[in-house]
Design a protein around this motif. Structure first.
Motif, PDB file in Angstrom:
ATOM      1  N   ARG A 172       1.093   8.254   0.505  1.00 57.65           N
ATOM      2  CA  ARG A 172       0.636   9.444  -0.223  1.00 57.65           C
ATOM      3  C   ARG A 172       1.433  10.676   0.216  1.00 57.65           C
TER       4      ARG A 172
ATOM      5  N   TRP B 158       0.817  -1.216   0.000  1.00 57.65           N
ATOM      6  CA  TRP B 158       0.000   0.000   0.000  1.00 57.65           C
ATOM      7  C   TRP B 158       0.855   1.271   0.000  1.00 57.65           C
ATOM      8  N   THR B 159       1.999   1.250   0.667  1.00 58.78           N
ATOM      9  CA  THR B 159       2.885   2.419   0.652  1.00 58.78           C
ATOM     10  C   THR B 159       3.300   2.749  -0.767  1.00 58.78           C
TER      11      THR B 159
ATOM     12  N   TYR C  29       0.207   4.099  -3.056  1.00 50.33           N
ATOM     13  CA  TYR C  29      -0.255   5.467  -2.850  1.00 50.33           C
ATOM     14  C   TYR C  29       0.855   6.484  -3.110  1.00 50.33           C
TER      15      TYR C  29
ATOM     16  N   MET D 204      -1.264   3.589   3.542  1.00 49.76           N
ATOM     17  CA  MET D 204      -1.776   4.307   2.374  1.00 49.76           C
ATOM     18  C   MET D 204      -1.515   5.807   2.487  1.00 49.76           C
ATOM     19  N   HIS D 205      -1.919   6.376   3.611  1.00 43.35           N
ATOM     20  CA  HIS D 205      -1.813   7.829   3.762  1.00 43.35           C
ATOM     21  C   HIS D 205      -0.374   8.280   3.945  1.00 43.35           C
TER      22      HIS D 205
ATOM     23  N   PRO E 256      -7.574  -1.855  -5.470  1.00 41.49           N
ATOM     24  CA  PRO E 256      -6.993  -0.921  -6.435  1.00 41.49           C
ATOM     25  C   PRO E 256      -7.277  -1.224  -7.894  1.00 41.49           C
TER      26      PRO E 256
ATOM     27  N   ARG F 172       0.771   6.803  -6.917  1.00 43.66           N
ATOM     28  CA  ARG F 172      -0.375   7.608  -7.355  1.00 43.66           C
ATOM     29  C   ARG F 172      -0.114   9.094  -7.134  1.00 43.66           C
TER      30      ARG F 172
ATOM     31  N   TYR G 233     -11.298   0.134  -1.428  1.00 46.58           N
ATOM     32  CA  TYR G 233      -9.839   0.213  -1.440  1.00 46.58           C
ATOM     33  C   TYR G 233      -9.182  -0.811  -2.366  1.00 46.58           C
TER      34      TYR G 233
END
Length: 560
Positions: A334, A14-15, A18, A330-331, A395, A21, A393
């Motif tokens: 980002r 997830w790191t 995001y 995730m955050h 993807p 992206r 979530y």
């Protein structure tokens, strides 16, 4: 035109997703050249693993293809071997043959996640089933189907109970979701597809170190925790609070209160450790071994290094560090992507400010508990909300569609019962037994050879009147079972652990191939067979093997 900034992200979770992206526009402009390194060609959506184990959804539905979701970044399929922080280089090796490749970077993102803590209790590595990686989860799924198939034809009541007992270590989100799905699975699938197994024969046990299940909900959401505890009390799941697993063996789970639960299935949903690459880095770390970052997700004291996810201790905006949950990865990913874009544009960095927006945990049987921005939800409403949140979530849009189809069709078509065999389960494997546990049973067909690494075992012959005769005691460096492997005979004695014993087990094919390839090993085995009279006569030795159930064991000779 200046050369793009080279960014390498280690880990394809997830790191990485995001961060990629957030940098997408900069990559397309040519300002940033991002390479994502991962040993898997997919990202696993762990939130659906419990449903995959229980056959609600197909195994492939929880995977999103890496080359599709990371575009326009480069994707580098390899194992991360080491990181040279001084030279700003990453060394990878391809999975085919280990050939190494070097990647230079200007900025490095550490997003390698975590691994299971296999030192948490004895036998965890040898006998506990794990869920952290997709391959481990798939192995667990196949195991669950396999033990049900074996139990369907098993006539020995003791072994049948072992096959139908499922022990889950951990009463947090992961453990409860797995335990409730298995309980629901057994209740529905046994009735429909296994007519020779009564649903009440299945036993699901949860060993939990805390006094309360789902302690993550306390104290902020005690009402949700109480609801979950009350509902779980109505299920057939057996809870052991304030209890840990202290040892896992092939036939039992040993609990901290002294109980031994006979089982062939121990699923570990607790404990995490750091990947070897993270352990090797000379960086500041917290007590869990996670790399400490500042509130921009940047690693202090390291040139161009950033970190997020399970392997990073990112400061929480309120207090402490962020928990090892996907939503924080995730955050934080980002935030890293935005900050790298800002660096290229010579803008000030932004801080990590995410504080979570909710929690959810499935309780099985279309029930869950959830809270969204502090608003609690219970039962079926929470279960629907849980699915919507997790689905949002995923993807890859095609996986979302396939998940929806599985959810819609499974109530009509039934659970998935196909076992995907990925290879011969009898190869070379370490095993652990506790004192008193039987390793080899008299009368069984022998297909494996055992080498004692540590501890002691006793070889006993059981007479028809129930009495036992001790034939030998074996210790570290001794081995037993070669007669059955090389001569195809049955065991005429029982081998039992005297102390905690660690073994290395060789399957038939491996033992024979090793004896034919490694001359010292082959000579030792054949010499021992000849010395015990097995080369021609086929009589038994003190490890309890003969050419039939009626062979008489010899009391003086052992396989060593």
């Amino acid at each position: 035109m200046s050369a793009p900034v080279k960014v390498v992200c280690l880990g394809g979770g997830w790191t990485a997703l995001y961060a990629a992206r957030a940098m997408r526009k900069a990559i397309r402009r040519g300002d940033i050249d991002l390479t994502v390194v991962s040993r898997d060609t997919f990202l696993t959506v762990h939130g659906f693993i419990a449903e995959m184990l229980a056959g609600r959804i197909q195994p492939n539905q929880i995977m999103a293809p890496a080359r599709r979701i990371f575009r326009p970044a480069r994707y580098h399929h390899a194992e991360v071997e080491r990181v040279d922080l001084d030279r700003q280089e990453v060394t990878t090796s391809r999975l085919l043959d280990g050939r190494e490749h070097t990647l230079a970077y200007d900025h490095l993102i550490l997003g390698l996640g975590s691994k299971d803590d296999l030192g948490r209790y004895a036998g965890a590595q040898e006998h506990a089933l794990r869920l952290r990686s997709y391959s481990d989860a798939l192995k667990t799924r196949n195991h669950l189907i396999g033990v049900l198939e074996m139990a369907d034809v098993e006539t020995d009541p003791e072994e049948r109970r072992r096959l139908l007992t499922f022990v889950v270590a951990g009463g947090g989100y992961g453990g409860i979701e797995v335990a409730t799905e298995i309980e629901d699975y057994c209740r529905t699938v046994l009735k429909r597809s296994f007519p020779h197994i009564r649903p009440e024969e299945a036993r699901v046990v949860v060993a939990h170190a805390s006094s309360e299940v789902l302690p993550e909900l306390l104290p902020q959401h005690a009402n949700l925790q109480r609801y979950a505890a009350r509902y779980l009390a109505t299920t057939a799941i057996e809870f052991h609070p304030d209890t840990k697993i202290t040892a896992a063996t092939p036939e039992a789970a040993v609990l901290s209160d002294g109980q031994r639960i006979p089982t062939r299935t121990i699923i570990s949903c607790t404990g995490m450790g750091m990947p070897a690459v993270i352990d090797a880095l000379r960086l500041a770390k917290d007590e869990r071994g996670r790399v400490v970052t500042d509130d921009h997700c940047r690693v202090p004291g390291a040139q161009g290094v950033w970190a997020a996810g399970d392997c990073a201790a990112v400061p929480h905006p309120e207090e402490g560090y962020c928990p090892p949950l996907a939503i924080y990865a995730m955050h934080a990913g980002r935030t890293i992507g935005r900050n790298l874009t800002r660096l290229v544009g010579e803008q000030p960095l932004e801080r990590f400010t995410f504080t979570s927006f909710g929690d959810a945990c499935s309780l099985g049987n279309r029930r869950a508990v959830a809270q969204l921005y502090g608003v609690p939800f219970y039962g079926t409403v929470a279960w629907v909300l849980w699915r919507i949140i997790f689905l949002s979530y995923v993807p890859s849009w095609d996986r979302r569609v396939r998940l929806l189809l599985d959810w819609l069709l499974t109530p009509f078509t039934g659970r998935e019962l196909t076992q995907l065999r990925l290879g011969d389960p009898i190869g070379v494997s370490p095993e652990l037994y506790e004192p008193g546990q039987v390793i080899v049973r008299q009368g069984d067909v022998g297909r494996r050879m055992h080498l004692v690494s540590r501890g002691e075992v006793e070889v006993v012959h059981q007479h028809e009147d129930g009495s036992e005769e001790r034939l030998a005691t074996l210790g570290a460096g001794d081995h037993f079972g070669e007669v059955s492997v090389f001569q195809g005979v049955r065991r005429t004695a029982t081998v039992r652990a005297v102390s905690r014993v660690e073994l290395l087990t060789l399957g038939e094919d491996v033992a024979v191939s090793l004896s034919n390839t490694a001359k010292p090993f082959g000579d030792a085995v054949r010499g021992r067979l000849a010395a015990s009279g097995q080369g021609d006569a086929g009589t038994s030795d003190a490890t309890g093997e003969s050419d039939g159930p009626g062979g008489a064991p010899r009391t003086q000779e052992t396989e060593s």
